[in-house]
Design a protein around this motif. Structure first.
Motif, PDB file in Angstrom:
ATOM      1  N   PHE A   1      94.029  13.704  10.489  1.00 17.36           N
ATOM      2  CA  PHE A   1      94.111  14.611  11.639  1.00 17.36           C
ATOM      3  C   PHE A   1      93.415  13.935  12.815  1.00 17.36           C
ATOM      4  O   PHE A   1      92.223  13.614  12.740  1.00 17.36           O
ATOM      5  N   ALA A   2      94.166  13.724  13.907  1.00 15.02           N
ATOM      6  CA  ALA A   2      93.642  13.017  15.068  1.00 15.02           C
ATOM      7  C   ALA A   2      94.185  13.650  16.342  1.00 15.02           C
ATOM      8  O   ALA A   2      95.177  14.380  16.323  1.00 15.02           O
ATOM      9  N   SER A   3      93.542  13.332  17.457  1.00 13.80           N
ATOM     10  CA  SER A   3      94.001  13.806  18.757  1.00 13.80           C
ATOM     11  C   SER A   3      95.163  12.954  19.246  1.00 13.80           C
ATOM     12  O   SER A   3      95.138  11.726  19.107  1.00 13.80           O
ATOM     13  N   ASP A   4      96.152  13.589  19.840  1.00 17.30           N
ATOM     14  CA  ASP A   4      97.261  12.832  20.422  1.00 17.30           C
ATOM     15  C   ASP A   4      96.893  12.260  21.787  1.00 17.30           C
ATOM     16  O   ASP A   4      97.604  11.389  22.294  1.00 17.30           O
TER      17      ASP A   4
ATOM     18  N   LEU B   1      97.170  16.196  16.964  1.00 10.84           N
ATOM     19  CA  LEU B   1      96.822  17.521  17.469  1.00 10.84           C
ATOM     20  C   LEU B   1      96.627  17.497  18.987  1.00 10.84           C
ATOM     21  O   LEU B   1      96.113  16.522  19.548  1.00 10.84           O
ATOM     22  N   TRP B   2      97.017  18.612  19.617  1.00 11.13           N
ATOM     23  CA  TRP B   2      96.808  18.738  21.060  1.00 11.13           C
ATOM     24  C   TRP B   2      95.340  18.978  21.353  1.00 11.13           C
ATOM     25  O   TRP B   2      94.655  19.727  20.653  1.00 11.13           O
ATOM     26  N   VAL B   3      94.849  18.340  22.407  1.00 12.49           N
ATOM     27  CA  VAL B   3      93.516  18.617  22.965  1.00 12.49           C
ATOM     28  C   VAL B   3      93.643  18.628  24.478  1.00 12.49           C
ATOM     29  O   VAL B   3      94.617  18.115  25.040  1.00 12.49           O
ATOM     30  N   SER B   4      92.664  19.186  25.146  1.00 11.35           N
ATOM     31  CA  SER B   4      92.703  19.203  26.601  1.00 11.35           C
ATOM     32  C   SER B   4      92.434  17.792  27.135  1.00 11.35           C
ATOM     33  O   SER B   4      91.657  17.036  26.550  1.00 11.35           O
ATOM     34  N   PRO B   5      93.057  17.407  28.261  1.00 11.18           N
ATOM     35  CA  PRO B   5      92.902  16.051  28.792  1.00 11.18           C
ATOM     36  C   PRO B   5      91.624  15.879  29.604  1.00 11.18           C
ATOM     37  O   PRO B   5      91.011  16.847  30.035  1.00 11.18           O
ATOM     38  N   TYR B   6      91.228  14.620  29.799  1.00 12.19           N
ATOM     39  CA  TYR B   6      90.111  14.315  30.695  1.00 12.19           C
ATOM     40  C   TYR B   6      90.242  12.872  31.170  1.00 12.19           C
ATOM     41  O   TYR B   6      90.980  12.075  30.570  1.00 12.19           O
TER      42      TYR B   6
END
Length: 409
Positions: free
Chosen positions: A39-42, A72-77
């Motif tokens: 499980f990782a961030s896209d 997995l979706w995460v918020s961008p920065y």
């Protein structure tokens, strides 16, 4: 067939820029009879953009090398501000919802995990995984890549009394004391984690896949001596020190020495400006890990640079150093403590103190003027060190033993 859930927000597959340790460990475990879910961030850490997901997708999956990989979706920065904290928090929330749902459904159908392995440096995500493991009633193993929050104190100048450091220290203690085993990548980190509650530690460093990083003959071109840096361009990497060393070398008779920087990071634009007018410095974009062996093989030496931070003296396990060992490339290091000591002890390159551009320039010129016969001897010693200590094959075999021991308890 035992099933492992492996979690690291910044894990990558080989066609992406960035570290691929989780992919390599997972692929090795699949070959040894494990079913592995990663499980990782896209949102790619190096490129700061989504690679698979398109709005309104929240997740996607694929099966590289037999691994069930979930992006997995995460918020961008972009920068190191509140959006970065939101990015980490969003990954934790997504993990909590998805893994608990999948885990409880799996318990009913017989398809849940037998063990959860979380890899830092993201302590909040690892802490979330600890509680998911407890909720599902399965063992938890922690892998420590960077020592948070110590790195924030030593490198970032944070006070030990700051709210963030105290929160992370509380998470750190819970993680070390709650894990069945703590895997450290840097040998010197074992004492650190034991003092903070770890019951059982294992040293499994970074290391190269010897089938990909094969011993390569030194370059035939004697007119140019190429020094390659491939990795992050951040404050910790102290590449401003390297640029100043390059400036000193360009002003001497060592004008045949060329520096190539491959990668990206928050300091890259400032470094490009600093290097204006230097004909011996070239910057290139980051490349997928799969292309790194061929690029490194074209160099005469591989550079590893870090600032003089107390933590770096004992608490780092740099991928590119061990990749260079496997390829048989002499190394240039500016990492005080264990790294410089290893390079000197095994005679696989040259070292300089961190933050000393003149010392670095002298070390590089010394290596460039070293006879080909001696550099070939360095290459053989480096390859031997990779085979006997750092090979991915050895590390994966030990990981298999460790995880099977944990689920057998």
């Amino acid at each position: 067939m035992p099933r492992l859930w492996l979690v690291n927000q910044f894990a990558n597959t080989p066609e992406l820029p960035g570290h691929t340790r989780q992919y390599e460990v997972a692929a090795g475990l699949v070959q040894q009879g494990w079913a592995v879910d990663v499980f990782a961030s896209d949102f790619n850490l190096t490129q700061r953009r989504y690679r698979r997901l398109r709005f309104p997708q929240l997740w996607s999956s694929e099966r590289p090398a037999g691994i069930h990989w979930s992006w997995l979706w995460v918020s961008p920065y972009k920068g190191n501000d509140w959006k970065r904290q939101l990015n980490m928090a969003s990954f934790c929330v997504h993990l909590l919802l998805r893994l608990l749902l999948v885990g409880f459904i799996g318990r009913i159908s017989g398809g849940g995990p037998d063990l959860i392995l979380a890899s830092s440096p993201q302590l909040p995500a690892a802490w979330t995984c600890l509680w998911i493991a407890r909720a599902l009633g399965v063992p938890f193993v922690l892998e420590i890549r960077d020592l948070w929050p110590q790195v924030l104190i030593d490198q970032g100048g944070k006070s030990q009394r700051s709210a963030m450091v105290r929160l992370l220290a509380w998470m750190e203690h819970q993680l070390y004391s709650g894990a069945h085993s703590v895997v450290v990548l840097a040998k010197g980190a074992e004492t650190y984690v034991e003092e903070r509650g770890a019951r059982h530690t294992t040293w499994l460093p970074n290391g190269p896949d010897l089938d990909l990083f094969k011993l390569q003959a030194l370059t035939a071109d004697t007119s140019v001596f190429t020094v390659l840096y491939a990795g992050a361009h951040g404050d910790a990497n102290a590449l401003d020190n390297v640029i100043e060393a390059a400036r000193l070398l360009e002003q001497t008779i060592a004008s045949n020495i060329r520096f190539i920087f491959i990668g990206d990071g928050p300091e890259k634009q400032a470094l490009i400006l600093q290097a204006e007018g230097l004909a011996n410095v070239h910057f290139e974009n980051p490349v997928p890990k799969a292309q790194i062996p061929a690029l490194m093989a074209k160099a005469d030496a591989i550079l590893l640079s870090l600032r003089d931070v107390p933590l770096f003296r004992y608490g780092v396990s740099p991928n590119k150093l061990y990749d260079a060992y496997a390829l048989g490339r002499p190394v240039i290091t500016t990492v005080a403590g264990a790294i410089n000591q290893e390079v000197e002890e095994h005679r696989v390159g040259v070292t300089a103190p961190p933050g000393d551009p003149q010392g670095l320039a002298i070390a590089i010129e010394k290596l460039a003027s070293t006879s080909r016969i001696e550099r070939e001897a360095m290459a053989q010693r480096a390859r031997h060190l990779a085979e006997t200590t750092y090979s991915r094959q050895r590390i994966n075999a030990r990981y298999n033993e460790l995880l099977r021991e944990v689920i057998a308890e």
